[in-house]
Each structure stands twice: as structure tokens, then as C-alpha cells.
Design an enzyme around this catalytic site. Structure first.
Site, short mmCIF file in Angstrom:
data_model
loop_
_atom_site.label_atom_id
_atom_site.label_comp_id
_atom_site.label_asym_id
_atom_site.label_seq_id
_atom_site.Cartn_x
_atom_site.Cartn_y
_atom_site.Cartn_z
N CYS A 24 0.92 -1.27 -0.01
CA CYS A 24 0.32 0.33 0.28
C CYS A 24 1.08 1.07 0.01
O CYS A 24 1.68 0.84 -0.62
CB CYS A 24 -0.87 0.01 1.24
SG CYS A 24 0.49 -0.53 2.60
N HIS A 604 -2.55 12.78 17.05
CA HIS A 604 -3.36 12.25 16.39
C HIS A 604 -4.48 12.18 17.14
O HIS A 604 -4.73 11.54 17.93
CB HIS A 604 -3.02 11.02 15.87
CG HIS A 604 -3.79 10.43 14.57
ND1 HIS A 604 -4.65 9.99 14.38
CD2 HIS A 604 -3.86 9.90 13.37
CE1 HIS A 604 -5.53 9.67 13.63
NE2 HIS A 604 -4.84 9.39 12.22
#
Length: 682
Positions: A24, A604
Site C-alpha cells: 500500500c 493524531h
């Protein structure tokens, strides 16, 4: 010591242990024969490897970062990898992962997988053709153009004959497409499977009805022809839409194909394996498999007629209960012919009413999937459900729901069957009291064709009951198994983490080096002061939790660096260190900061909150700005994030943990914004 690519292959057990390899944005994704013996610590020590993430089902991820494509190509080009680690398509990988989720009966799982993988690739064209039918059904319902149960060319004209061709191109030739996919599923050359089935659709085969030695007889159910082929009788049938034929044919073909591959040496297989497959299986299909499928369907139709006359209440329940199994096998098409025969001989049909309750139970289950997938933000399933529901409610087409969703997620069927039983009992009991539901027209059972049924009110109550029960059961219990749900959530977490990491690394690669001494201008303006970073502060007030306890498998595995999670009590987000902002996504959910001495910290805010696309986030800074510890980065509407269904846990990790002397998270407990939460030794 070999290259990074060679070391990674050796660390995961060598080429012989690799089933497949894909990548990915930042990770190599291995599927291995056996992942139990991998030394994770050894993998993470390989130069260029940022981390390793073991997963279920002998899958293993190696985090590389932005250069993953280069590493992937280096691995695939290794001489030792010749013939190993075949790169699979995303659809093939997902199919393989679904195949791992087994129930108590492996043969039943294998059967549903065979059906699902035979139809799944056809979802797009099925949806397209179904919506074309839906348009025609709407025009017919408003009496604009006659469409159902008429001679198209005579009553509607050439335009609508051509319209027929637009959707029949898929549904009529569906057996050929299914044969291709089914053969591929069973590791047979798919073009052989398609060619065998296509023989039944050639003008040559269709012209056999007019051969001199063909005998045709006409009954109330239509005309049946028998041709003499080499002196042997062969029943001629129209196989358009008969998917039961290719499914059986390919199952037998697979055995023959494997036998021939063993018999012929490799240098002769290209010619003689297809030759003998065609030579044997086309006659077997024409003489045996095809007629048997028609006989089964015709016999089933005759039995249903007897049952309706003898025990009508049982019939009303049985029809919606068996249709979910008839449609995937193509055995419902003979019943359509029986419906038309009933209208022709009796002036009405008694099958379509109970059949409609099955259809609406099917559509109700799809509606339930739409609700659950929307909550889970599974865009692929949600979009599939929207298209399938539109095709169902407007066109009365169940195939997109079945092949696109229900056969993929086996939890749906039991819940849908409860809806079928509810609708069948309702139409049966009310019909027994007030009169059987009948129709004088052949119609796809959709919202638009409700008026063709009488008594209409009984039909409406029955289909509504079937729809609502199926929908509520799917919503209440989810359409995914716990394993499938966990896999989806893990994939979402990985994708969000991949995006954050990729943006951080891309910004880091383009940001000018930080000043090496006091008095040097910084990237964001002002003056940089080289100060040793030994603490990372809390960006929000709240409660610290250990990183391995956060609800994100990738962060919890520490593949992206060590750190902590903080359950926030306040929506003000401040800088945990001083430095340059190397990434600030538009969504405002993440901030990457590099200190003057090279410590890279990622904040995050929440889990999967990238999907909110900035809603509830007010960002106060921009990429390349310089901030000091405690400067405000953003404000977050925590209540709004929670109401949208997202976890607000804010994660603070040191991205380049592996390059530092030590990164030590502090113990769990309450903190105020600005309190130390991680100790760092550069």
C-alpha cells in the site's frame, strides 16, 4: 549481509514461505504459509524497516514508509522470488480473506464462496442492466410505454425491442459470464469454461430447432424440440439466464481439466487440454447437464402448482422461503415461465404474490446493510447497497442484492429468511381469510408494480412486513461476522495511519534542513534555537492511556513509533514540542512536528477522524509554521466527533523512535495540557 529486500525475504521465512505480496502507501503486505516463526525484533532491525505488524491468518506487514514501492520492486526482482509471491488484485485478496472466515460446515462455506466468486465480478454490469429494467418498469407503471407481458415489437415498437437488448445483453448471456468466473475460481482456464457455455448460444445450436430430423411438440407450457445428434436424442432448450448449468458444468470441467493436466506433458498442454475439454464437455453439457437443469426447474414448477391447489397456506410460506436458494442457482427462471403459462391458461397467476414477499425481504436486508455500512463508513458496501436497493425497489431485481452483498456475508441469509417467513405467513393468512393474492400480468415485484396485485392491501401489508423484519434484524445484529467486522476496522485504522505517515514523510522530504545553530532562520520564519528535546508534552488535557490500549491496531502495535494515547477532556490541542510543522492535513486531525534536534512527533486527534474531512476541527496553523511547545494547533468539537461515532482518543507518537537512544512513555493517569507524557533521549 544482503540488501534490504533480501533481508526482508529471509526474515519472513524465504521465498517458499511467501504466498503473495502486495503493498500500500507505506507497507509491504505479505500473506505467508506460516507466520508463526518470524522474529519481529529481527525484522525491525533491518535497515529501512520502520516496523513490523503481525496479523491474523498468517498475514504480515512490514512498514517501509514512502519508499515502499521501490522495496517491493526490489523484492519481486530478486532471482530467488521467481514464481513466488504472485501479486494479486485487491478483489482477489479480499475474496481470499473472506474464504478464511469459516463456519461449522466447511462444505457449506465453500459452496457459498463458489457462488459468490462466480457472480461477484459481474456486480457492475448487473446493476447497470437492472437499472435499465427499472426505467422500463417506471414507464410501464405510468402507462407511458407497455413493457411487461406484451409483444415488444408489436405493442411497443422497435425502440423498446432495442431497449430490451440493452439489458438482455447481461441477463441473457449471464451463463457465459458465470462460466468464466466459476472456472477461474476452480483454477481452470476461464476461457475454456466460457467457450463451452457459449456453444449453447451460437446460431448453429439455436438453428437446430429447424433441422430436418428435429422433432418439436407443443403443449400448454410451450414448444419442446428434440434434435438427433449422431443418432442420439438431445433436448433443445433456451439457456438464457440459466446459471445453474454453468455452475454444474464447471464443477465437472474442473475435474476433467486437472486429469488432462496430469496426462499431457507441459509442452503439449496448451493445445490438447483445451481440445479435449471442449470435445468432451460441450456434448456433456448439451446432452446431460442442460436438460437436467430444465427438468429440475419444470418438475419444481409442477410441484408448486399442486401444492398451491392442495395446501395454499403452506405454499404461501414455502415460495418466499425457497426463492433465496433458487435465484442464485438460476432455478427461478422456469418458474417465470410457469407464471406466464398460468396467466395464459387461467387468466391469472398465484405465484408472484408470495414471491413478492421474498423480494421485499431481500430488499429489506439490503436496506439494513445500507444503514450499518453507512454507520461504519464502509463506502464500498454502502454504494453497492444503494445501487442494489434502487434496482430492487424500482425494478424488482434481487440479483444485485444477492450477488453483490448477501452471498458475500453469510450472516444475512438467516435474517432474511425470517423476513421471508413473516411475509409469507402474512400473505398466506390474510389470503386464506380474504382471498388469494393474484395478478393478471407478469411483473417484476417492485414498488412500481404494486397496483397489479389484488387484493392490493393484503399484498402491501405482506411485503411491508417482510421488508421491515429483515431490515431490523440486519441492523440489530450486523451483516458481518465478528471476524469480518474486526478485519474491516483494522483495515480502516491501517489506512488512516498510512495516510498520516505518508503525508508526514512526504513533507519531511521537502522541508529544508533545520538550522544547526542558534541564530539561523527557520523554515517557518523567525529564529531557530537549537535546544535539546528530552520531553514530549501532552497536547490535550485528559487521561493518559498506554499506547497498546488504544483502539487502533497499527498505533497500538507501535509500528509508527512509541508514545501514548490521551482520552481528552478538553478540545484545545497544543504543540507537544517546539519545532517546524512538517504536515498539517486539511482535515486538521493530525500534526507532524520536527524539532530542531531531529525528533519527529505526530499528534493524531481521534481515531479514523480523517473521514470527518475537517468537520468539527478549527485549525490554527499551517505547514511550515514554526511553533513552540504550548502553542495552539487547533480546537476540536469533541462532542460533535463523538456524536459522529468516532473515538476521540488523541495519539502522540515519536515517529523516528528507532533512530533515537530512547523513547519512554510516562505512566497512565490524568494530565493537563503541557504536562510531560514522554521522555526522549536523542
Amino acid at each position: 549481509m544482503g540488501s534490504t529486500a533480501e533481508q526482508i525475504v529471509d526474515a519472513v521465512g524465504g521465498p517458499d514461505n511467501i504466498v503473495s505480496l502486495t503493498h500500500c502507501a507505506t507497507r509491504l503486505r505479505f500473506e505467508l504459509h506460516d507466520a508463526s516463526g518470524i522474529d519481529q525484533g529481527a525484522v525491525e532491525k533491518i535497515p529501512g524497516v520502520m516496523g513490523a505488524v503481525p496479523q491474523s491468518g498468517d498475514r504480515y506487514q512490514v512498514v517501509i514508509g514512502g519508499g515502499v514501492a521501490t522495496t517491493f520492486n526490489q523484492i519481486m526482482n530478486l532471482p530467488s522470488m521467481s514464481g513466488a509471491g504472485t501479486q494479486l488484485s485487491d478483489a482477489d485478496i479480499k475474496a481470499r480473506e473472506r474464504a478464511k472466515v469459516r463456519g461449522k460446515f466447511a462444505w457449506l462455506d465453500a459452496f457459498f464462496e463458489y457462488l459468490s466468486d462466480s457472480f461477484r465480478p459481474l456486480l457492475g454490469v448487473l446493476l447497470g442492466s437492472s437499472l435499465i429494467i427499472a426505467i422500463a418498469a417506471i414507464l410501464d407503471a405510468f402507462h407511458i410505454v407497455p413493457f411487461q407481458g406484451v409483444d415488444r415489437l408489436k405493442d411497443a415498437g422497435a425502440t423498446w425491442v432495442f431497449w430490451d437488448a440493452m439489458w438482455r445483453s447481461v441477463l441473457y448471456f449471464l451463463p457465459i459470464m458465470v462460466a468464466y468466473n466459476a472456472a477461474k475460481k476452480l483454477n481452470v482456464d476461464p476461457w475454456i469454461g466460457a467457450a463451452i457455455m457459449a456453444a449453447m448460444f451460437t446460431p448453429n445450436y439455436l438453428s437446430l430447432t429447424g433441422a430436418a430430423d428435429t422433432v418439436c411438440t407443443t403443449t400448454d407450457l410451450g414448444t419442446q424440440c428434440v434434435a438427433r445428434i449422431a443418432g442420439l436424442p438431445m433436448q433443445l432448450n433456451d439457456y438464457g439466464g440459466q446459471v445453474f448449468v454453468p455452475l454444474i458444468m464447471v464443477a465437472l470441467l474442473a475435474q476433467l481439466y486437472k486429469l488432462l493436466k496430469r496426462i499431457f506433458p507441459e509442452n503439449l498442454q496448451m493445445v490438447f487440454v483445451p481440445f479435449f475439454c471442449l470435445l468432451i464437455m460441450i456434448p456433456v453439457t448439451g446432452f446431460i447437464i442442460g436438460p437436467i437443469s430444465i427438468w429440475l426447474g419444470s418438475g419444481l414448477g409442477a410441484g408448486l402448482a399442486w401444492l398451491n391447489n392442495t395446501v395454499p397456506l403452506l405454499f404461501a410460506v414455502l415460495i418466499p422461503m425457497i426463492y433465496p436458494f433458487l435465484v442464485p442457482l438460476g432455478l427461478h427462471w422456469p418458474l417465470n415461465a410457469l407464471m406466464l403459462a398460468n396467466i395464459s391458461t387461467l387468466g391469472y397467476d398465484f405465484i408472484q404474490g408470495p414471491m413478492g414477499t421474498w423480494n421485499f425481504a431481500c430488499f429489506g436486508a439490503t436496506a439494513g446493510v445500507l444503514v450499518v455500512s453507512s454507520r461504519a463508513r464502509d463506502n464500498e458496501v454502502r454504494q453497492t447497497a444503494i445501487g442494489a436497493l434502487a434496482a430492487g425497489l424500482l425494478g424488482g431485481i434481487s440479483e444485485p442484492s444477492l450477488y453483490g452483498i448477501h452471498l458475500r456475508y453469510k450472516r444475512i441469509y438467516p435474517r432474511m429468511l425470517v423476513g421471508c417467513a413473516t411475509g409469507g405467513l402474512t400473505i398466506g393468512i390474510l389470503g386464506w381469510i380474504f382471498g388469494t393474492v393474484k395478478t393478471s400480468a407478469f411483473a417484476f415485484t417492485s414498488l412500481l408494480t404494486i397496483p397489479v396485485f389484488a387484493p392490493t392491501w393484503i399484498y402491501v401489508i405482506a411485503i411491508a412486513a417482510a421488508f421491515v423484519v429483515s431490515m431490523l434484524l440486519v441492523i440489530a445484529s450486523d451483516y458481518r461476522t465478528p471476524e469480518q467486522k474486526a478485519e474491516w476496522e483494522a483495515t480502516q485504522a491501517e489506512n488512516a495511519a498510512d495516510l498520516a505517515l505518508e503525508r508526514t514523510q512526504r513533507a519531511a522530504a521537502t522541508t529544508a534542513p533545520v538550522a544547526a545553530a542558534a541564530g539561523t532562520a527557520s523554515a517557518g520564519g523567525g529564529v531557530a534555537t537549537l535546544v535539546r528535546t528530552d520531553q514530549v508534552l501532552a497536547p490535550v488535557a485528559g487521561t493518559v492511556v498506554a499506547l497498546d490500549q488504544v483502539n487502533d491496531k497499527v498505533f497500538a502495535s507501535k509500528a509508527l513509533g512509541d508514545g501514548v494515547g490521551i482520552v481528552p477532556s478538553d478540545g484545545h490541542v497544543v504543540a507537544p514540542v517546539g519545532g517546524v510543522l512538517i504536515t498539517v492535513p486539511d482535515s486538521g486531525h493530525a500534526f507532524g512536528i520536527r524539532t530542531d534536534d531531529g525528533v519527529e512527533v505526530l499528534v493524531h486527534v481521534g481515531i479514523d477522524t480523517v473521514q470527518l474531512e475537517g468537520k468539527g476541527f478549527a485549525v490554527k496553523v499551517a505547514a511550515d509554521d514554526r511553533v513552540e511547545a504550548g502553542d495552539e494547533l487547533a480546537t476540536v468539537d469533541l462532542d460533535g466527533v463523538k456524536a459522529a461515532g468516532y473515538d476521540t482518543t488523541t495519539i502522540v507518537v515519536v515517529i523516528n523512535t528507532a533512530t533515537l537512544a530512547s523513547v519512554t512513555p510516562r505512566p497512565a493517569g490524568p494530565v493537563a495540557a503541557g504536562d510531560p507524557v514522554i521522555d526522549v533521549t536523542p
